[in-house]
Design a protein around this motif. Structure first.
Motif, PDB file in Angstrom:
ATOM      1  N   SER A 142       0.833  -1.212   0.000  1.00 39.55           N
ATOM      2  CA  SER A 142       0.000   0.000   0.000  1.00 39.55           C
ATOM      3  C   SER A 142       0.862   1.255   0.000  1.00 39.55           C
ATOM      4  O   SER A 142       0.594   2.221  -0.734  1.00 39.55           O
ATOM      5  CB  SER A 142      -0.913   0.005   1.226  1.00 39.55           C
ATOM      6  N   LEU A 145       2.585   1.982  -3.431  1.00 41.75           N
ATOM      7  CA  LEU A 145       1.660   2.565  -4.402  1.00 41.75           C
ATOM      8  C   LEU A 145       1.274   3.991  -4.010  1.00 41.75           C
ATOM      9  O   LEU A 145       1.160   4.878  -4.863  1.00 41.75           O
ATOM     10  CB  LEU A 145       0.405   1.688  -4.523  1.00 41.75           C
ATOM     11  N   THR A 149       1.624   8.080  -5.879  1.00 44.80           N
ATOM     12  CA  THR A 149       0.290   8.536  -6.288  1.00 44.80           C
ATOM     13  C   THR A 149      -0.130   9.869  -5.690  1.00 44.80           C
ATOM     14  O   THR A 149      -0.732  10.700  -6.369  1.00 44.80           O
ATOM     15  CB  THR A 149      -0.764   7.462  -5.910  1.00 44.80           C
ATOM     16  N   LEU A 221      -8.583  10.267  -4.083  1.00 45.47           N
ATOM     17  CA  LEU A 221      -7.890   9.008  -3.843  1.00 45.47           C
ATOM     18  C   LEU A 221      -8.588   8.252  -2.722  1.00 45.47           C
ATOM     19  O   LEU A 221      -8.854   8.816  -1.652  1.00 45.47           O
ATOM     20  CB  LEU A 221      -6.430   9.277  -3.460  1.00 45.47           C
ATOM     21  N   ILE A 223      -8.068   4.704  -0.520  1.00 45.19           N
ATOM     22  CA  ILE A 223      -7.113   3.642  -0.230  1.00 45.19           C
ATOM     23  C   ILE A 223      -7.721   2.680   0.793  1.00 45.19           C
ATOM     24  O   ILE A 223      -8.510   3.079   1.646  1.00 45.19           O
ATOM     25  CB  ILE A 223      -5.768   4.203   0.298  1.00 45.19           C
ATOM     26  N   ILE A 247      -8.370   7.967  -8.249  1.00 44.89           N
ATOM     27  CA  ILE A 247      -7.587   6.731  -8.150  1.00 44.89           C
ATOM     28  C   ILE A 247      -7.982   5.960  -6.901  1.00 44.89           C
ATOM     29  O   ILE A 247      -8.286   6.549  -5.858  1.00 44.89           O
ATOM     30  CB  ILE A 247      -6.080   7.056  -8.114  1.00 44.89           C
ATOM     31  N   ILE A 249      -6.602   2.602  -4.462  1.00 46.96           N
ATOM     32  CA  ILE A 249      -5.504   1.693  -4.152  1.00 46.96           C
ATOM     33  C   ILE A 249      -6.012   0.684  -3.136  1.00 46.96           C
ATOM     34  O   ILE A 249      -6.473   1.064  -2.057  1.00 46.96           O
ATOM     35  CB  ILE A 249      -4.286   2.445  -3.584  1.00 46.96           C
ATOM     36  N   CYS A 272      -6.964  -1.255 -14.204  1.00 45.84           N
ATOM     37  CA  CYS A 272      -5.772  -1.408 -13.380  1.00 45.84           C
ATOM     38  C   CYS A 272      -4.598  -0.654 -14.013  1.00 45.84           C
ATOM     39  O   CYS A 272      -4.270  -0.874 -15.176  1.00 45.84           O
ATOM     40  CB  CYS A 272      -5.415  -2.882 -13.215  1.00 45.84           C
ATOM     41  N   GLU A 274      -1.552  -0.310 -12.098  1.00 41.60           N
ATOM     42  CA  GLU A 274      -0.329  -0.888 -11.557  1.00 41.60           C
ATOM     43  C   GLU A 274      -0.702  -2.026 -10.611  1.00 41.60           C
ATOM     44  O   GLU A 274      -1.659  -1.916  -9.838  1.00 41.60           O
ATOM     45  CB  GLU A 274       0.473   0.186 -10.814  1.00 41.60           C
ATOM     46  N   LYS A 289      -3.481  -0.595  -8.034  1.00 42.92           N
ATOM     47  CA  LYS A 289      -3.805   0.816  -8.243  1.00 42.92           C
ATOM     48  C   LYS A 289      -4.649   0.897  -9.506  1.00 42.92           C
ATOM     49  O   LYS A 289      -4.274   0.367 -10.561  1.00 42.92           O
ATOM     50  CB  LYS A 289      -2.526   1.625  -8.405  1.00 42.92           C
TER      51      LYS A 289
END
Length: 292
Positions: A142, A145, A149, A221, A223, A247, A249, A272, A274, A289
């Motif tokens: 995590s 990534l 980002t 973002l 996560i 994005i 993650i 996807c 990454e 990601k």
């Protein structure tokens, strides 16, 4: 000193909650060992005294209660052993040296003064929790990534914040604000203390909640270092709560589950960008990601 070694064998999904309870019961440290078949051993040490019986009973009661939270602890076994070692605490601490993750992040226990320069991101935590102190592959994936980002304007949601390490990293990497959301009430004070200790609390809103359910904010973002069974139903909520070109993650995904997660992401118009992986104790974990 004589020690009581308590080993709880439980499901991956219950590991963080059980680790938090072991710390609440004043464990000197908690060690995580991944097993096959999505189970883990959580090993905690306590002074061998007349409180051991009460701790064992609290653990039994807690494991029985977990299904009412929607967390399945099976096989939920507890083993107690007598350990003779006067230097166990020092040996445990030596197992958690400072470590580097990615190109800039340094994670160190609170008892070590780590020299670092202005370009590095220093995160100090008390290690030992199952997820969230940088010593588990899912957390490292995590962070790797995340480091590639985060941008200064980002509004971030950290789902299942646990120790708060991803929130701390996001703020120190430059994010504008993080909503840190955690379903387990025992993790809330741990995260709050870590936010204060790392100087990020003013930019964080910490709350107890079930993922993105009931959340009205939108994010650049999202996560989540959480398990696949929690990720899959959350993906459709990400569509509603993320800005265009935002994005997401996710980590905490077993290699055998990657294809299923990728399929659900694509069904919700995420691609996807990454994929990273790390193997430990015969278990391979994956981080993803993705963006719309």
């Amino acid at each position: 000193m004589d020690w009581a070694r308590i080993t709880v064998t439980t499901a991956q999904e219950a590991s963080e909650a059980v680790a938090n309870l072991l710390f609440e019961l004043n464990a000197t440290g908690v060690e995580l060992k991944d097993n096959e078949a999505s189970t883990v051993n959580l090993i905690a040490h306590y002074p061998l005294d007349d409180r051991v019986g009460a701790r064992m009973q609290k653990l039994r009661d807690f494991l029985t209660e977990l299904p009412t939270w929607g967390i399945q602890p099976h096989p939920a076994t507890i083993d107690l052993k007598h350990v003779k070692s006067e230097k166990w605490e020092e040996a445990w601490k030596s197992a958690f040296p400072p470590q580097r993750v990615g190109s800039r992040i340094v994670i160190a226990p609170t008892w070590i003064d780590v020299p670092h320069n202005e370009t590095e991101i220093l995160i100090q935590l008390n290690p030992g929790m199952a997820f969230g102190t940088g010593y588990h592959p899912t957390t490292r994936l995590s962070l790797e990534l995340l480091e590639r980002t985060v941008e200064p304007h980002h509004q971030v949601a950290d789902i299942g914040t646990g120790s708060g390490i991803l929130t701390i990293a996001a703020i120190k990497l430059g994010a504008k604000h993080v909503d840190a959301i955690e379903i387990d009430p025992t993790a809330i004070p741990i995260a709050a203390a870590n936010f204060q200790a790392n100087g990020v609390a003013p930019k964080v809103h910490l709350s107890q909640g079930d993922g993105l359910r009931g959340i009205e904010n939108r994010y650049h973002l999202i996560i989540g270092n959480i398990l696949t069974k929690t990720i899959l139903p959350m993906i459709p909520f990400c569509v509603q709560r993320i800005y265009p070109e935002g994005i997401i993650i996710f980590s905490g995904i077993l290699e055998t589950e990657f294809a299923q997660v990728k399929s659900v992401l694509e069904a919700n118009q995420f691609q996807c960008l990454e994929v990273v992986s790390e193997a430990e104790d015969k278990v391979t974990w994956v981080g993803i990601k993705a963006a719309q």
